[in-house]
Design a protein around this motif. Structure first.
Motif, mmCIF file in Angstrom:
data_model
loop_
_atom_site.group_PDB
_atom_site.id
_atom_site.type_symbol
_atom_site.label_atom_id
_atom_site.label_comp_id
_atom_site.label_asym_id
_atom_site.label_seq_id
_atom_site.Cartn_x
_atom_site.Cartn_y
_atom_site.Cartn_z
ATOM 1 N N LEU A 146 20.146 -51.227 -36.675
ATOM 2 C CA LEU A 146 20.719 -52.214 -35.889
ATOM 3 C C LEU A 146 19.496 -52.292 -34.960
ATOM 4 C CD1 LEU A 146 22.464 -54.700 -35.309
ATOM 5 C CD2 LEU A 146 23.853 -53.029 -33.968
ATOM 6 N N THR A 147 18.465 -53.135 -34.977
ATOM 7 C CA THR A 147 17.424 -53.445 -34.068
ATOM 8 C C THR A 147 17.570 -54.405 -33.307
ATOM 9 O OG1 THR A 147 16.010 -54.145 -35.780
ATOM 10 C CG2 THR A 147 15.981 -51.916 -35.358
ATOM 11 N N GLU A 148 18.646 -55.018 -32.414
ATOM 12 C CA GLU A 148 18.676 -56.172 -31.598
ATOM 13 C C GLU A 148 17.627 -56.021 -30.632
ATOM 14 O OE1 GLU A 148 19.478 -59.363 -31.092
ATOM 15 O OE2 GLU A 148 21.364 -58.703 -32.313
ATOM 16 N N HIS A 149 17.551 -57.259 -30.299
ATOM 17 C CA HIS A 149 16.281 -57.418 -29.130
ATOM 18 C C HIS A 149 16.862 -56.656 -27.757
ATOM 19 C CE1 HIS A 149 13.941 -60.247 -31.511
ATOM 20 N NE2 HIS A 149 14.901 -60.868 -31.630
ATOM 21 N N PHE A 150 15.858 -56.002 -27.202
ATOM 22 C CA PHE A 150 16.192 -55.116 -25.956
ATOM 23 C C PHE A 150 16.504 -56.123 -25.038
ATOM 24 C CE2 PHE A 150 12.026 -56.721 -24.633
ATOM 25 C CZ PHE A 150 12.033 -56.412 -23.503
ATOM 26 N N ASN A 151 16.016 -57.539 -24.879
ATOM 27 C CA ASN A 151 16.203 -58.437 -23.647
ATOM 28 C C ASN A 151 17.364 -59.260 -24.310
ATOM 29 O OD1 ASN A 151 14.570 -59.607 -25.609
ATOM 30 N ND2 ASN A 151 13.162 -60.471 -23.863
ATOM 31 N N THR A 152 18.197 -59.155 -25.235
ATOM 32 C CA THR A 152 19.322 -59.984 -25.720
ATOM 33 C C THR A 152 20.435 -60.166 -24.585
ATOM 34 O OG1 THR A 152 20.671 -60.714 -27.528
ATOM 35 C CG2 THR A 152 20.821 -58.460 -26.915
ATOM 36 N N ARG A 153 21.109 -61.308 -24.655
ATOM 37 C CA ARG A 153 22.096 -61.405 -23.482
ATOM 38 C C ARG A 153 23.195 -59.859 -23.694
ATOM 39 N NH1 ARG A 153 26.021 -66.485 -23.737
ATOM 40 N NH2 ARG A 153 24.106 -67.521 -23.265
ATOM 41 N N MET A 196 16.629 -50.780 -31.451
ATOM 42 C CA MET A 196 16.391 -51.963 -30.665
ATOM 43 C C MET A 196 14.856 -52.458 -31.161
ATOM 44 S SD MET A 196 16.043 -50.960 -26.844
ATOM 45 C CE MET A 196 15.055 -49.382 -26.363
ATOM 46 N N GLU A 197 14.604 -53.757 -30.879
ATOM 47 C CA GLU A 197 13.229 -54.453 -30.898
ATOM 48 C C GLU A 197 12.800 -54.538 -29.386
ATOM 49 O OE1 GLU A 197 11.129 -58.062 -33.471
ATOM 50 O OE2 GLU A 197 13.246 -57.709 -33.443
ATOM 51 N N VAL A 198 11.547 -54.320 -29.241
ATOM 52 C CA VAL A 198 11.133 -54.531 -27.752
ATOM 53 C C VAL A 198 9.820 -55.350 -27.874
ATOM 54 C CG1 VAL A 198 10.266 -53.130 -25.847
ATOM 55 C CG2 VAL A 198 11.915 -52.058 -27.309
ATOM 56 N N ASP A 199 9.494 -56.298 -26.944
ATOM 57 C CA ASP A 199 8.463 -56.910 -26.783
ATOM 58 C C ASP A 199 7.609 -56.099 -25.882
ATOM 59 O OD1 ASP A 199 9.349 -60.366 -27.311
ATOM 60 O OD2 ASP A 199 10.924 -58.954 -27.244
ATOM 61 N N ILE A 200 6.156 -56.147 -26.231
ATOM 62 C CA ILE A 200 5.353 -55.551 -25.261
ATOM 63 C C ILE A 200 4.283 -56.659 -24.660
ATOM 64 C CG2 ILE A 200 5.131 -53.426 -26.552
ATOM 65 C CD1 ILE A 200 2.658 -54.380 -27.966
ATOM 66 N N TYR A 201 3.794 -56.438 -23.713
ATOM 67 C CA TYR A 201 3.011 -57.198 -22.944
ATOM 68 C C TYR A 201 1.874 -57.671 -23.366
ATOM 69 C CZ TYR A 201 -0.244 -58.638 -19.092
ATOM 70 O OH TYR A 201 -1.117 -59.447 -18.187
ATOM 71 N N GLU A 202 1.166 -57.029 -24.314
ATOM 72 C CA GLU A 202 0.055 -57.581 -24.981
ATOM 73 C C GLU A 202 0.207 -58.751 -26.118
ATOM 74 O OE1 GLU A 202 -1.004 -53.305 -23.798
ATOM 75 O OE2 GLU A 202 0.777 -54.391 -24.626
#
Length: 259
Positions: A39-46, A77-83
């Motif tokens: 379960l790799t829900e977005h780290f910045n999900t609500r 979880m799924e994490v967005d990176i700066y690049e």
């Protein structure tokens, strides 16, 4: 063991975590033939933490995975990176939550954590680190620093991308790219909606009772990637249904505001 390594438990980042919705997802995952999922829900999900607090109430957790009526759910979880790019992290719940706590100041677009910093943070724990959809046009990983990419464990062959760009196109991009970095390729449906389960999965040589065992089999190549012949239909149906459900949710929200 059949496992999908890239899944979501919510319709979208802006939706709340629904018990009814998720239990339907579990039922469909099992019906599609899966034995396990990450379960790799977005780290910045609500309300990210609500996801695991709810799972704690729904299913027993043995320190490695939740037992959802026979379906093994490995935390992640799924994490967005700066690049620009997305990284999947999979591991014990306590480790995932520890990394998430370290990302509290990086949740807004424009302030995502730099790739190197995320790797430093994640490497404090024995996590499985997968580069998600590395050739997706909106979030490509392939142009990034090779020395950072080499710190990942694997790269994601993604059902949504195979639907959008074509199965052979995706494989011809992802597989040589991963091979050049000395990394394996893993399969993930990237589903937010139950119809997409079973479109692609990893058939492990034996059942995995821990993320350490899962990582070991992946690094040793003790698995195969299985792609369903009806992947385009499954993903298309899922994408269309997701759009309809999001429209209905938006209309319901507008109706409630007028009441």
């Amino acid at each position: 063991m059949r496992i999908d390594l890239h899944t979501h438990g919510k319709l979208s980042k802006n939706s709340d975590f629904s018990v009814d919705y998720f239990t339907e997802m579990v039922t469909e995952a099992k019906s599609s033939g899966l034995d396990a999922l990450a379960l790799t829900e977005h780290f910045n999900t609500r309300n990210f933490y609500d996801v695991y607090e709810t799972l704690d109430r729904l299913y027993p957790y043995n320190g490695e995975y939740y037992d959802a009526d026979g379906l093994r759910i490995f935390p992640g979880m799924e994490v967005d990176i700066y690049e620009t790019g997305h990284i999947l992290l999979i591991g014990q719940k306590e480790h995932i939550l520890a990394v998430r706590a370290g990302l509290e100041n990086y949740t807004a677009k424009g302030s995502f954590i730099p790739f190197a910093n995320l790797l430093d943070l994640a490497e404090a724990w024995p996590l499985l680190k997968i580069g998600a959809h590395p050739f997706r046009e909106s979030t490509p990983l392939y142009p990034l620093d090779r020395s950072l990419l080499e710190r990942l464990d694997a790269f994601d062959l993604n059902a949504k991308d195979m639907y959008q760009y074509g199965i052979e196109t995706c494989r011809s991009q992802v597989e040589p790219f991963a091979q050049a970095l000395g990394k394996p390729v893993t399969a993930g449906s990237d589903t937010h909606q139950c119809l997409q389960y079973g479109s692609v999965y990893n058939a492990m040589a034996r059942p995995c009772a821990s993320v350490a065992e899962l990582k070991e089999q992946i690094l040793n190549g003790a698995y195969t990637i299985e792609i369903s012949s009806d992947l385009p239909l499954r993903v298309k149906a899922s994408v269309m249904l997701k759009k309809v459900m999001k429209r209905l949710a938006k209309l319901e929200g507008t109706r409630l505001q007028k009441v």
